[in-house]
Design a protein around this motif. Sequence first.
Motif, mmCIF file in Angstrom:
data_model
loop_
_atom_site.group_PDB
_atom_site.id
_atom_site.type_symbol
_atom_site.label_atom_id
_atom_site.label_comp_id
_atom_site.label_asym_id
_atom_site.label_seq_id
_atom_site.Cartn_x
_atom_site.Cartn_y
_atom_site.Cartn_z
ATOM 1 N N LYS A 149 0.825 -1.206 0.000
ATOM 2 C CA LYS A 149 0.000 0.000 0.000
ATOM 3 C C LYS A 149 0.859 1.256 0.000
ATOM 4 O O LYS A 149 2.002 1.259 0.451
ATOM 5 C CB LYS A 149 -0.907 0.013 1.243
ATOM 6 C CG LYS A 149 -1.708 -1.256 1.484
ATOM 7 C CD LYS A 149 -2.715 -1.504 0.380
ATOM 8 C CE LYS A 149 -3.723 -2.597 0.756
ATOM 9 N NZ LYS A 149 -3.105 -3.912 1.006
ATOM 10 N N GLU A 189 -0.066 3.917 1.748
ATOM 11 C CA GLU A 189 -0.205 4.453 3.101
ATOM 12 C C GLU A 189 -0.270 5.973 3.086
ATOM 13 O O GLU A 189 0.443 6.668 3.815
ATOM 14 C CB GLU A 189 0.947 3.973 4.000
ATOM 15 C CG GLU A 189 1.113 2.470 4.062
ATOM 16 C CD GLU A 189 -0.062 1.742 4.712
ATOM 17 O OE1 GLU A 189 -0.931 2.424 5.312
ATOM 18 O OE2 GLU A 189 -0.134 0.494 4.608
ATOM 19 N N GLU A 211 -6.281 6.658 0.672
ATOM 20 C CA GLU A 211 -6.099 5.351 0.028
ATOM 21 C C GLU A 211 -7.090 4.333 0.562
ATOM 22 O O GLU A 211 -7.769 3.628 -0.210
ATOM 23 C CB GLU A 211 -4.676 4.848 0.246
ATOM 24 C CG GLU A 211 -4.413 3.474 -0.378
ATOM 25 C CD GLU A 211 -2.993 3.005 -0.162
ATOM 26 O OE1 GLU A 211 -2.574 2.058 -0.859
ATOM 27 O OE2 GLU A 211 -2.288 3.577 0.706
ATOM 28 N N ARG A 212 -7.176 4.238 1.876
ATOM 29 C CA ARG A 212 -8.098 3.275 2.468
ATOM 30 C C ARG A 212 -9.545 3.700 2.248
ATOM 31 O O ARG A 212 -10.411 2.885 1.935
ATOM 32 C CB ARG A 212 -7.801 3.131 3.961
ATOM 33 C CG ARG A 212 -8.626 2.060 4.657
ATOM 34 C CD ARG A 212 -8.275 2.003 6.135
ATOM 35 N NE ARG A 212 -6.873 1.688 6.341
ATOM 36 C CZ ARG A 212 -6.404 0.448 6.390
ATOM 37 N NH1 ARG A 212 -7.226 -0.577 6.239
ATOM 38 N NH2 ARG A 212 -5.118 0.235 6.586
#
Length: 315
Positions: free
Chosen positions: A120, A122, A126-127
Amino acid sequence: MSEQVRDAIVIGSGPAGYTAAIYLARAGYQPLVIAGAVTPGGQLVNTTEVENFPGFPQGVMGPDLMDQMREQAEHFGAEVEYDDVTAVDLSGPIKTVTTDGGEHYSARAILVTTGSNYRKLEVPGEREYGGRGVSYCATCDGFFFKDKPIVVVGGGDSAMTDADFLTRYGSSVTIIHRREGFRASKIMVERAKANSKINFILNTVVTQINGGPQGVESIDVKDTITGETRQLDANGVFIAIGHTPETGFLGGALDLDAEGYIVVDGASTRTSLPGVFAAGDAVDKIYRQAISAAGMGCRAALDAQDYLTELDAQA
Protein backbone atom coordinates in the motif's frame (compact mmCIF):
# COMPACT_ATOMS: atom_id res chain seq x y z
CA MET A 1 -10.81 -32.16 13.15
CA SER A 2 -8.96 -34.39 10.73
CA GLU A 3 -7.45 -37.41 12.52
CA GLN A 4 -5.36 -38.43 9.53
CA VAL A 5 -1.66 -37.62 9.61
CA ARG A 6 -0.73 -36.89 6.02
CA ASP A 7 2.67 -37.07 4.43
CA ALA A 8 2.61 -33.48 3.17
CA ILE A 9 0.51 -30.34 3.25
CA VAL A 10 1.07 -27.46 0.83
CA ILE A 11 -0.08 -24.13 2.27
CA GLY A 12 -0.88 -21.82 -0.64
CA SER A 13 -1.28 -22.33 -4.35
CA GLY A 14 -0.02 -20.40 -7.36
CA PRO A 15 2.81 -21.72 -9.54
CA ALA A 16 4.94 -22.72 -6.53
CA GLY A 17 2.21 -24.51 -4.63
CA TYR A 18 0.67 -26.35 -7.55
CA THR A 19 4.07 -27.39 -8.93
CA ALA A 20 5.07 -28.74 -5.52
CA ALA A 21 1.77 -30.62 -5.38
CA ILE A 22 2.33 -32.13 -8.83
CA TYR A 23 5.75 -33.46 -7.84
CA LEU A 24 4.60 -34.77 -4.48
CA ALA A 25 1.50 -36.38 -5.96
CA ARG A 26 3.48 -38.11 -8.71
CA ALA A 27 5.81 -39.44 -6.01
CA GLY A 28 2.81 -41.03 -4.28
CA TYR A 29 2.50 -38.72 -1.28
CA GLN A 30 -1.08 -37.50 -2.02
CA PRO A 31 -0.52 -33.98 -0.68
CA LEU A 32 -3.25 -31.74 0.64
CA VAL A 33 -3.17 -28.27 -0.91
CA ILE A 34 -4.82 -25.56 1.19
CA ALA A 35 -5.13 -23.16 -1.71
CA GLY A 36 -6.75 -20.11 -0.12
CA ALA A 37 -10.37 -19.00 0.06
CA VAL A 38 -10.34 -15.76 -1.94
CA THR A 39 -7.74 -16.07 -4.70
CA PRO A 40 -6.72 -19.72 -5.13
CA GLY A 41 -4.05 -19.77 -7.79
CA GLY A 42 -2.25 -16.70 -6.47
CA GLN A 43 -1.64 -13.44 -8.30
CA LEU A 44 -1.90 -14.97 -11.77
CA VAL A 45 -5.66 -15.37 -11.40
CA ASN A 46 -5.81 -11.55 -11.66
CA THR A 47 -3.58 -11.46 -14.74
CA THR A 48 -4.64 -11.42 -18.35
CA GLU A 49 -2.19 -12.82 -20.91
CA VAL A 50 1.05 -14.40 -19.69
CA GLU A 51 3.60 -14.29 -22.51
CA ASN A 52 6.76 -15.58 -20.83
CA PHE A 53 5.77 -18.95 -19.37
CA PRO A 54 7.52 -21.68 -21.40
CA GLY A 55 5.34 -23.94 -23.52
CA PHE A 56 2.80 -21.33 -24.58
CA PRO A 57 4.12 -19.65 -27.75
CA GLN A 58 0.94 -17.62 -28.18
CA GLY A 59 0.69 -16.76 -24.48
CA VAL A 60 -1.82 -18.06 -21.96
CA MET A 61 -4.37 -16.40 -19.72
CA GLY A 62 -3.24 -16.35 -16.09
CA PRO A 63 -6.40 -18.01 -14.69
CA ASP A 64 -6.24 -20.70 -17.38
CA LEU A 65 -2.61 -21.48 -16.52
CA MET A 66 -3.47 -21.86 -12.85
CA ASP A 67 -6.50 -24.03 -13.63
CA GLN A 68 -4.33 -26.33 -15.72
CA MET A 69 -1.72 -26.61 -12.97
CA ARG A 70 -4.39 -27.41 -10.38
CA GLU A 71 -6.00 -30.00 -12.64
CA GLN A 72 -2.62 -31.62 -13.23
CA ALA A 73 -1.96 -31.85 -9.50
CA GLU A 74 -5.41 -33.33 -8.87
CA HIS A 75 -4.94 -35.78 -11.74
CA PHE A 76 -1.98 -37.31 -9.91
CA GLY A 77 -3.77 -37.49 -6.56
CA ALA A 78 -3.44 -34.12 -4.83
CA GLU A 79 -6.40 -32.95 -2.78
CA VAL A 80 -7.31 -29.24 -2.85
CA GLU A 81 -9.14 -27.38 -0.08
CA TYR A 82 -10.25 -23.77 -0.60
CA ASP A 83 -9.60 -22.20 2.79
CA ASP A 84 -7.01 -20.00 4.50
CA VAL A 85 -4.53 -21.18 7.11
CA THR A 86 -4.77 -18.97 10.20
CA ALA A 87 -2.42 -20.73 12.63
CA VAL A 88 0.29 -23.36 12.64
CA ASP A 89 2.14 -25.61 15.07
CA LEU A 90 5.31 -26.64 13.27
CA SER A 91 7.26 -28.03 16.22
CA GLY A 92 7.93 -31.73 16.51
CA PRO A 93 7.73 -34.49 13.92
CA ILE A 94 4.00 -33.98 13.31
CA LYS A 95 2.97 -30.48 12.27
CA THR A 96 -0.56 -29.08 12.52
CA VAL A 97 -2.28 -26.30 10.60
CA THR A 98 -5.58 -24.65 11.45
CA THR A 99 -7.83 -23.08 8.83
CA ASP A 100 -10.24 -20.17 8.95
CA GLY A 101 -13.06 -22.71 8.71
CA GLY A 102 -11.95 -24.33 11.97
CA GLU A 103 -10.41 -27.44 10.44
CA HIS A 104 -7.17 -28.94 11.76
CA TYR A 105 -4.85 -30.90 9.50
CA SER A 106 -1.67 -32.73 10.44
CA ALA A 107 1.29 -33.82 8.33
CA ARG A 108 4.90 -34.92 8.56
CA ALA A 109 6.05 -32.24 6.10
CA ILE A 110 4.75 -28.74 5.41
CA LEU A 111 5.44 -26.64 2.32
CA VAL A 112 4.69 -22.91 2.57
CA THR A 113 3.89 -21.27 -0.78
CA THR A 114 1.62 -18.43 0.29
CA GLY A 115 3.12 -15.73 -1.93
CA SER A 116 2.77 -12.04 -1.19
CA ASN A 117 0.19 -9.26 -1.01
CA TYR A 118 -0.05 -5.89 -2.70
CA ARG A 119 1.90 -3.13 -0.95
CA LYS A 120 0.00 0.00 0.00
CA LEU A 121 0.96 3.66 -0.45
CA GLU A 122 -0.21 4.45 3.10
CA VAL A 123 -1.38 7.96 2.19
CA PRO A 124 -4.57 9.79 3.21
CA GLY A 125 -7.54 8.70 1.12
CA GLU A 126 -6.10 5.35 0.03
CA ARG A 127 -8.10 3.27 2.47
CA GLU A 128 -11.16 5.51 2.31
CA TYR A 129 -11.46 5.19 -1.47
CA GLY A 130 -10.49 1.53 -1.73
CA GLY A 131 -12.98 0.01 -4.17
CA ARG A 132 -14.19 3.49 -5.11
CA GLY A 133 -11.34 4.52 -7.36
CA VAL A 134 -8.31 3.03 -5.61
CA SER A 135 -7.41 -0.42 -6.93
CA TYR A 136 -4.54 -2.91 -6.90
CA CYS A 137 -5.83 -4.99 -9.80
CA ALA A 138 -6.03 -3.44 -13.26
CA THR A 139 -7.62 -6.47 -14.89
CA CYS A 140 -10.28 -6.61 -12.18
CA ASP A 141 -11.30 -2.96 -12.15
CA GLY A 142 -10.12 -1.28 -15.35
CA PHE A 143 -13.54 -1.59 -16.98
CA PHE A 144 -15.08 0.75 -14.39
CA PHE A 145 -12.98 3.69 -15.58
CA LYS A 146 -13.99 3.83 -19.21
CA ASP A 147 -13.21 7.26 -20.70
CA LYS A 148 -11.90 8.55 -17.36
CA PRO A 149 -8.40 9.72 -16.36
CA ILE A 150 -6.35 6.96 -14.74
CA VAL A 151 -3.12 7.04 -12.75
CA VAL A 152 -0.78 4.08 -12.21
CA VAL A 153 1.70 4.38 -9.35
CA GLY A 154 4.89 2.34 -9.68
CA GLY A 155 7.95 1.66 -11.81
CA GLY A 156 8.16 -2.10 -12.20
CA ASP A 157 6.88 -4.59 -14.75
CA SER A 158 3.49 -4.71 -13.05
CA ALA A 159 3.05 -0.95 -13.38
CA MET A 160 3.97 -1.02 -17.08
CA THR A 161 1.66 -3.97 -17.77
CA ASP A 162 -1.19 -2.37 -15.84
CA ALA A 163 -0.77 0.95 -17.66
CA ASP A 164 -0.76 -0.73 -21.06
CA PHE A 165 -3.88 -2.71 -20.19
CA LEU A 166 -5.70 0.32 -18.78
CA THR A 167 -5.30 2.27 -22.04
CA ARG A 168 -8.14 0.10 -23.32
CA TYR A 169 -10.46 1.96 -20.98
CA GLY A 170 -9.13 5.28 -19.69
CA SER A 171 -9.23 8.61 -21.48
CA SER A 172 -5.60 8.87 -20.42
CA VAL A 173 -3.18 6.83 -18.33
CA THR A 174 -0.37 8.47 -16.35
CA ILE A 175 2.45 6.50 -14.73
CA ILE A 176 3.79 8.18 -11.60
CA HIS A 177 7.15 6.96 -10.33
CA ARG A 178 9.27 8.26 -7.47
CA ARG A 179 12.57 8.00 -9.37
CA GLU A 180 13.93 8.78 -12.82
CA GLY A 181 14.77 5.17 -13.67
CA PHE A 182 12.52 2.13 -13.69
CA ARG A 183 12.77 -1.33 -12.12
CA ALA A 184 10.79 -2.68 -15.07
CA SER A 185 12.46 -4.68 -17.81
CA LYS A 186 13.58 -2.74 -20.88
CA ILE A 187 10.98 -4.31 -23.17
CA MET A 188 8.14 -3.38 -20.82
CA VAL A 189 9.33 0.23 -20.52
CA GLU A 190 9.71 0.55 -24.28
CA ARG A 191 6.25 -0.89 -24.82
CA ALA A 192 4.73 1.64 -22.41
CA LYS A 193 6.63 4.56 -23.95
CA ALA A 194 5.44 3.52 -27.40
CA ASN A 195 1.81 3.73 -26.29
CA SER A 196 0.59 7.23 -27.12
CA LYS A 197 -2.08 7.09 -24.40
CA ILE A 198 0.49 6.66 -21.61
CA ASN A 199 2.11 9.69 -19.96
CA PHE A 200 4.97 9.67 -17.44
CA ILE A 201 5.51 11.82 -14.36
CA LEU A 202 8.85 10.92 -12.78
CA ASN A 203 10.63 11.91 -9.55
CA THR A 204 7.18 12.32 -8.05
CA VAL A 205 5.23 10.75 -5.18
CA VAL A 206 1.52 10.68 -4.39
CA THR A 207 0.82 12.41 -1.06
CA GLN A 208 -2.98 12.24 -0.92
CA ILE A 209 -5.97 10.80 -2.75
CA ASN A 210 -9.01 13.08 -2.91
CA GLY A 211 -12.61 12.36 -3.73
CA GLY A 212 -16.26 12.69 -2.94
CA PRO A 213 -19.45 10.62 -2.82
CA GLN A 214 -18.82 9.24 -6.33
CA GLY A 215 -15.26 8.14 -5.57
CA VAL A 216 -11.79 9.42 -6.43
CA GLU A 217 -11.61 12.81 -8.12
CA SER A 218 -7.95 13.83 -7.91
CA ILE A 219 -4.58 13.15 -6.32
CA ASP A 220 -1.99 15.40 -4.70
CA VAL A 221 1.59 14.82 -5.82
CA LYS A 222 4.99 16.14 -4.79
CA ASP A 223 8.15 16.50 -6.86
CA THR A 224 10.93 14.68 -4.97
CA ILE A 225 13.61 17.05 -6.33
CA THR A 226 12.03 20.51 -6.17
CA GLY A 227 9.46 19.87 -3.46
CA GLU A 228 6.78 21.41 -5.67
CA THR A 229 3.23 20.15 -5.07
CA ARG A 230 0.27 20.06 -7.40
CA GLN A 231 -3.03 18.32 -7.97
CA LEU A 232 -3.88 15.98 -10.84
CA ASP A 233 -7.31 14.91 -12.04
CA ALA A 234 -7.86 11.17 -11.67
CA ASN A 235 -10.83 8.89 -11.22
CA GLY A 236 -8.87 5.66 -11.09
CA VAL A 237 -5.69 5.18 -9.03
CA PHE A 238 -4.01 1.82 -9.62
CA ILE A 239 -1.20 1.07 -7.18
CA ALA A 240 1.61 -1.23 -8.34
CA ILE A 241 4.51 -0.61 -5.96
CA GLY A 242 5.44 -4.09 -4.85
CA HIS A 243 4.36 -6.73 -2.42
CA THR A 244 4.44 -7.82 1.20
CA PRO A 245 5.06 -11.54 1.87
CA GLU A 246 2.07 -13.45 3.21
CA THR A 247 3.78 -14.87 6.28
CA GLY A 248 1.92 -13.30 9.20
CA PHE A 249 -0.13 -16.45 9.81
CA LEU A 250 3.09 -18.24 10.83
CA GLY A 251 3.08 -16.40 14.13
CA GLY A 252 6.85 -16.36 14.37
CA ALA A 253 7.15 -20.12 13.93
CA LEU A 254 9.80 -19.73 11.20
CA ASP A 255 12.78 -17.44 10.83
CA LEU A 256 11.94 -14.42 8.67
CA ASP A 257 14.14 -11.63 7.37
CA ALA A 258 13.62 -7.95 8.17
CA GLU A 259 11.00 -7.62 5.43
CA GLY A 260 9.02 -10.69 6.49
CA TYR A 261 10.27 -13.12 3.86
CA ILE A 262 10.91 -16.71 4.93
CA VAL A 263 14.61 -17.49 5.38
CA VAL A 264 15.79 -20.70 3.70
CA ASP A 265 19.06 -22.58 3.90
CA GLY A 266 21.26 -21.52 1.00
CA ALA A 267 19.96 -22.69 -2.38
CA SER A 268 17.61 -25.19 -0.75
CA THR A 269 14.01 -24.62 0.36
CA ARG A 270 14.64 -25.82 3.90
CA THR A 271 13.45 -23.39 6.55
CA SER A 272 14.57 -22.98 10.17
CA LEU A 273 12.48 -26.00 11.25
CA PRO A 274 12.99 -29.62 10.12
CA GLY A 275 10.26 -30.82 7.81
CA VAL A 276 9.12 -27.34 6.82
CA PHE A 277 9.95 -26.02 3.36
CA ALA A 278 9.12 -22.76 1.57
CA ALA A 279 8.95 -21.63 -2.05
CA GLY A 280 7.72 -18.84 -4.29
CA ASP A 281 7.14 -15.18 -3.47
CA ALA A 282 7.00 -15.80 0.28
CA VAL A 283 10.75 -16.45 -0.09
CA ASP A 284 11.81 -14.78 -3.34
CA LYS A 285 12.03 -10.98 -3.20
CA ILE A 286 14.16 -10.65 -6.35
CA TYR A 287 12.74 -12.52 -9.33
CA ARG A 288 8.99 -12.75 -8.61
CA GLN A 289 8.22 -14.65 -11.81
CA ALA A 290 5.74 -17.46 -12.36
CA ILE A 291 8.39 -19.70 -13.85
CA SER A 292 10.90 -19.11 -11.03
CA ALA A 293 8.16 -19.77 -8.47
CA ALA A 294 7.26 -23.00 -10.26
CA GLY A 295 10.92 -24.04 -10.28
CA MET A 296 11.20 -23.32 -6.58
CA GLY A 297 8.02 -25.31 -5.95
CA CYS A 298 9.70 -28.26 -7.67
CA ARG A 299 12.75 -27.87 -5.44
CA ALA A 300 10.59 -27.69 -2.31
CA ALA A 301 8.82 -30.91 -3.28
CA LEU A 302 12.13 -32.68 -3.90
CA ASP A 303 13.51 -31.42 -0.58
CA ALA A 304 10.36 -32.64 1.16
CA GLN A 305 10.62 -36.03 -0.56
CA ASP A 306 14.20 -36.42 0.67
CA TYR A 307 13.09 -35.53 4.18
CA LEU A 308 10.20 -38.01 4.12
CA THR A 309 12.39 -40.73 2.66
CA GLU A 310 14.90 -40.24 5.45
CA LEU A 311 12.14 -40.41 8.07
CA ASP A 312 10.86 -43.66 6.58
CA ALA A 313 14.39 -45.11 6.58
CA GLN A 314 14.74 -44.31 10.26
CA ALA A 315 11.41 -45.88 11.19
